[in-house]
Write a protein that holds these residues in place. Structure first.
Motif, mmCIF file in Angstrom:
data_model
loop_
_atom_site.group_PDB
_atom_site.id
_atom_site.type_symbol
_atom_site.label_atom_id
_atom_site.label_comp_id
_atom_site.label_asym_id
_atom_site.label_seq_id
_atom_site.Cartn_x
_atom_site.Cartn_y
_atom_site.Cartn_z
ATOM 1 N N TYR A 13 -45.614 -13.042 -120.176
ATOM 2 C CA TYR A 13 -45.555 -12.613 -121.571
ATOM 3 C C TYR A 13 -46.657 -11.621 -121.896
ATOM 4 O O TYR A 13 -46.482 -10.746 -122.754
ATOM 5 N N GLY A 14 -47.790 -11.735 -121.194
ATOM 6 C CA GLY A 14 -48.851 -10.760 -121.361
ATOM 7 C C GLY A 14 -48.390 -9.383 -120.934
ATOM 8 O O GLY A 14 -48.700 -8.372 -121.578
ATOM 9 N N ALA A 15 -47.608 -9.319 -119.851
ATOM 10 C CA ALA A 15 -47.083 -8.040 -119.371
ATOM 11 C C ALA A 15 -46.106 -7.439 -120.385
ATOM 12 O O ALA A 15 -46.126 -6.232 -120.650
ATOM 13 N N HIS A 16 -45.251 -8.282 -120.958
ATOM 14 C CA HIS A 16 -44.312 -7.797 -121.986
ATOM 15 C C HIS A 16 -45.082 -7.282 -123.210
ATOM 16 O O HIS A 16 -44.727 -6.248 -123.787
ATOM 17 N N ASP A 41 -46.028 -8.680 -132.155
ATOM 18 C CA ASP A 41 -46.260 -9.864 -132.985
ATOM 19 C C ASP A 41 -45.455 -11.053 -132.462
ATOM 20 O O ASP A 41 -45.972 -12.176 -132.337
ATOM 21 N N ASP A 42 -44.176 -10.806 -132.164
ATOM 22 C CA ASP A 42 -43.303 -11.879 -131.683
ATOM 23 C C ASP A 42 -43.745 -12.385 -130.313
ATOM 24 O O ASP A 42 -43.768 -13.604 -130.063
ATOM 25 N N LEU A 43 -44.096 -11.459 -129.438
ATOM 26 C CA LEU A 43 -44.513 -11.840 -128.082
ATOM 27 C C LEU A 43 -45.825 -12.614 -128.102
ATOM 28 O O LEU A 43 -45.997 -13.581 -127.351
ATOM 29 N N TYR A 44 -46.738 -12.210 -128.970
ATOM 30 C CA TYR A 44 -48.002 -12.940 -129.061
ATOM 31 C C TYR A 44 -47.760 -14.358 -129.581
ATOM 32 O O TYR A 44 -48.389 -15.315 -129.112
ATOM 33 N N ALA A 45 -46.848 -14.492 -130.534
ATOM 34 C CA ALA A 45 -46.539 -15.820 -131.079
ATOM 35 C C ALA A 45 -45.968 -16.728 -129.984
ATOM 36 O O ALA A 45 -46.317 -17.918 -129.903
ATOM 37 N N ILE A 46 -45.095 -16.181 -129.139
ATOM 38 C CA ILE A 46 -44.529 -16.963 -128.026
ATOM 39 C C ILE A 46 -45.624 -17.337 -127.038
ATOM 40 O O ILE A 46 -45.702 -18.484 -126.563
ATOM 41 N N LEU A 47 -46.466 -16.358 -126.710
ATOM 42 C CA LEU A 47 -47.559 -16.601 -125.775
ATOM 43 C C LEU A 47 -48.509 -17.664 -126.319
ATOM 44 O O LEU A 47 -48.935 -18.559 -125.579
ATOM 45 N N MET A 91 -55.510 -11.508 -125.154
ATOM 46 C CA MET A 91 -54.190 -10.953 -125.444
ATOM 47 C C MET A 91 -54.085 -10.414 -126.864
ATOM 48 O O MET A 91 -53.285 -9.526 -127.147
ATOM 49 N N ARG A 92 -54.918 -10.940 -127.752
ATOM 50 C CA ARG A 92 -54.936 -10.437 -129.122
ATOM 51 C C ARG A 92 -55.316 -8.957 -129.152
ATOM 52 O O ARG A 92 -54.892 -8.210 -130.044
ATOM 53 N N LYS A 93 -56.103 -8.503 -128.158
ATOM 54 C CA LYS A 93 -56.484 -7.096 -128.085
ATOM 55 C C LYS A 93 -55.248 -6.202 -127.978
ATOM 56 O O LYS A 93 -55.210 -5.107 -128.542
ATOM 57 N N LEU A 94 -54.236 -6.672 -127.240
ATOM 58 C CA LEU A 94 -53.008 -5.894 -127.080
ATOM 59 C C LEU A 94 -52.257 -5.791 -128.399
ATOM 60 O O LEU A 94 -51.705 -4.732 -128.729
#
Length: 222
Positions: free
Chosen positions: A120-123, A162-168, A193-196
């Motif tokens: 998910y970090g890659a996405h 936003d969505d990907l961070y929430a899943i992560l 990951m918040r940096k992304l």
């Protein structure tokens, strides 16, 4: 308007485009590191942006010089103000990429970034990279419709982050709940990951500033 002012504006656009390309290349290197596990890419991303602060200061100085020496018309004045603020956003994106690359490197090397985190970090990194790439295209056009379309595309990518961070975040908290003791690595992963996510936010700000430069309206960034 004086021809010299036109020339100065183009020089500033070229400087911004060059800095933008550095950001895109560095983000791509970080993305490749996440996708392949090649941690050397993170150091390469940091080296790519080693002089980004100096470049940002140089651009700011060129903008201030243009404001001081040339009689800019209202439209060009608006453009220069937008560029001044966009430079700041670009330097902050650079700092986000460098901070992310520095912090994710040891987490991946010691295995703290488990498969779900890395996936998910890659996405997340991919969407942030696309957001930067698309935002930089706004420097290359004077067409108002194209600038507005670019802004909408960047917004879509920012929404994805936003969505990907929430899943992560959900996956990491679930993983953390399985442990019998508190694990600081998981919290470190979230903050890294918040940096992304912040990179995508700043890409939206850049595209919004450039839309203001070309279309007008109110100057509104967050």
């Amino acid at each position: 308007m004086l021809p010299k002012h036109d020339q100065k504006l183009q020089e500033i656009r070229n400087l911004l485009t060059d800095l933008g390309q550095d950001l895109v290349t560095a983000a791509e290197k970080a993305l490749h590191g996440l996708q392949t596990g090649d941690t050397s890419r993170f150091e390469a991303a940091r080296l790519m942006l080693k002089n980004s602060g100096t470049k940002g200061n140089h651009i700011d100085n060129q903008i201030v010089t243009s404001l001081a020496l040339f009689g800019a018309e209202a439209t060009d004045l608006r453009e220069l103000v937008a560029y001044l603020k966009a430079t700041n956003e670009m330097v902050r994106i650079s700092e986000n990429i460098k901070a992310f690359s520095k912090r994710i490197h040891p987490l991946m090397e010691n295995g703290a970034c488990f498969p779900s985190c890395q996936e998910y970090g890659a996405h997340l990194c991919k969407s942030a990279t696309v957001a930067i790439t698309v935002a930089m295209k706004a420097f290359e056009t004077n067409n108002k419709d194209e600038v507005e379309a670019i802004y909408r595309k960047v917004q879509v990518e920012e929404s994805k982050t936003d969505d990907l961070y929430a899943i992560l975040e959900k996956n990491i908290l679930s993983e953390l709940s399985k442990l019998n003791e508190f694990n600081t690595n998981h919290i470190q992963i979230l903050s890294t990951m918040r940096k992304l996510e912040r990179i995508a936010d700043r890409a939206v700000n850049i595209s919004k500033l450039l839309m203001f430069a070309k279309v007008g309206g109110e100057l509104d960034v967050y």
